[in-house]
Design a protein around this motif. Sequence first.
Motif, PDB file in Angstrom:
ATOM      1  N   UNK A 166      -3.701  13.967   2.712  1.00 60.01           N
ATOM      2  CA  UNK A 166      -4.537  14.165   1.525  1.00 60.01           C
ATOM      3  C   UNK A 166      -5.026  15.605   1.405  1.00 60.01           C
ATOM      4  N   UNK A 167      -4.476  16.491   2.235  1.00 59.01           N
ATOM      5  CA  UNK A 167      -4.895  17.882   2.167  1.00 59.01           C
ATOM      6  C   UNK A 167      -6.249  18.136   2.795  1.00 59.01           C
ATOM      7  N   UNK A 168      -6.733  17.204   3.607  1.00 59.37           N
ATOM      8  CA  UNK A 168      -8.026  17.339   4.265  1.00 59.37           C
ATOM      9  C   UNK A 168      -7.882  16.805   5.686  1.00 59.37           C
ATOM     10  N   UNK A 169      -8.044  17.643   6.694  1.00 56.25           N
ATOM     11  CA  UNK A 169      -7.884  17.182   8.080  1.00 56.25           C
ATOM     12  C   UNK A 169      -8.921  16.143   8.490  1.00 56.25           C
ATOM     13  N   UNK A 170      -9.972  15.989   7.696  1.00 57.51           N
ATOM     14  CA  UNK A 170     -11.002  14.994   8.005  1.00 57.51           C
ATOM     15  C   UNK A 170     -10.677  13.626   7.415  1.00 57.51           C
ATOM     16  N   UNK A 171      -9.549  13.538   6.730  1.00 63.96           N
ATOM     17  CA  UNK A 171      -9.119  12.266   6.130  1.00 63.96           C
ATOM     18  C   UNK A 171      -7.837  11.812   6.807  1.00 63.96           C
ATOM     19  N   UNK A 209       2.328   9.770  -6.008  1.00 60.06           N
ATOM     20  CA  UNK A 209       2.927  11.002  -5.488  1.00 60.06           C
ATOM     21  C   UNK A 209       2.414  11.380  -4.102  1.00 60.06           C
ATOM     22  N   UNK A 210       2.142  10.373  -3.292  1.00 61.14           N
ATOM     23  CA  UNK A 210       1.753  10.592  -1.905  1.00 61.14           C
ATOM     24  C   UNK A 210       2.822   9.964  -1.020  1.00 61.14           C
ATOM     25  N   UNK A 211       3.676  10.807  -0.459  1.00 60.26           N
ATOM     26  CA  UNK A 211       4.810  10.320   0.315  1.00 60.26           C
ATOM     27  C   UNK A 211       4.427  10.101   1.784  1.00 60.26           C
ATOM     28  N   UNK A 262       0.831  -1.206   0.000  1.00 60.86           N
ATOM     29  CA  UNK A 262       0.000   0.000   0.000  1.00 60.86           C
ATOM     30  C   UNK A 262       0.866   1.258   0.000  1.00 60.86           C
ATOM     31  N   UNK A 263       1.972   1.211   0.734  1.00 62.78           N
ATOM     32  CA  UNK A 263       2.904   2.348   0.742  1.00 62.78           C
ATOM     33  C   UNK A 263       3.485   2.553  -0.645  1.00 62.78           C
ATOM     34  N   UNK A 264       3.839   1.440  -1.296  1.00 60.08           N
ATOM     35  CA  UNK A 264       4.374   1.524  -2.661  1.00 60.08           C
ATOM     36  C   UNK A 264       3.363   2.171  -3.600  1.00 60.08           C
TER      37      UNK A 264
END
Length: 387
Positions: A125-130, A108-110, A100-102
């Motif tokens: 993800x740019x959303x504090x609710x996620x 492009x999500x480090x 999943x990390x791969x």
Amino acid sequence: MRLTQITHHDLDGYGAATLVAAYAEPTRIVHVPRYGDVGPVVDDELKRLSKTKAAEMVLITDLGIEEPTIAFLRRFAAMNRKREADAPHRLVVLDHHTSSIDQMRRQNLEPKADAENPRLSRFDLGDPSVTVLIDENSSATKMVATHHALFATKAPDPARAEDLALFVASVDALDLWRKEDPHFPGGFALDEIFWDNVGTLVPVGHPAHDPFVARLLLEATATLRTGATPAELERAVPAIRGAIVDDLMRDEPSDDARLTTRQRMARALARSDALFHALPDGTLLSFALDAGTFQRVSDLVMASGRAKRLVNVQRAGTLSFRSIDGTALDGARLFRGGGHQDAAGGKLPSGTAFSLADAVAQVEPVLAPPKSAAADSPFAALKNWKG
């Protein structure tokens, strides 16, 4: 806040559901047997949430994150940006697969390492609710226990505390294949009990399914806690299962304790509205009943006059038809199948189904297609008339 859990259809997935139920009261639990089926499940969930005014929470556990799931994460965040600022939906993903990390990195999500746990990765993800957490050194069941503050609305029953702790340790040892762990033999026994019972009496998707499986697993764990060997536990399971069915059937007026547990449950299921979807032609459709239980349920339903034909759809995409008017074979032929006039089978075009709603969506258009407007015309009978 309404809670929906989407989890894997294996011991760890059900272990995560069992732990979630100890800390909260999920409204729905969706079990996904294959990672390849996750895409349609989360797509349906996103469509539903986009139409929901009240804020809800989705908790995803033990499902390897692949491209469809990552697309869902981004679309979820985009949907939240369009909602009222004080009513965002919440999304929590608890996973433990290195792959999943791969996959996240490919999109492009480090990962961001956790200061206290170097094996725990967080993703923004740019959303504090996620919230997306991947812990390579933990089962999903243990992750639920560790991160329960993300979703908890109640404290676990103190009387179950020791059983829950042993259950988490046993599933964790089994799922990560730590054979040297003293809890591994117990976890292995729980895994066998799980697979022997998860689909036999109460079908997945029925309101009683998850409570039944969770109680069975915790009662089995309690037996291990008393010092029982795996062999002794195996011999104790029928009595554990029977006691659970006794409780489930306590208010059933037609219950007969002299019957087998399968026969007793079949009587209750045959009268359950939650089990069936009625198709326009009168056929009753059920989902994920095992073959033996479906035979008993269908016999009882047809004997009661409730329906003349039933069809059961399995998660693997097979269909079983039963009838008392010779139409089972007619239905099976529409799904590349065959058999007897009143007992036949076929296969779904897509190959699998993940819920009752999904089964209905695939079967109804074929078995009971809607009539066209032209068919209702008073001139329809003249269409092929040549005079």
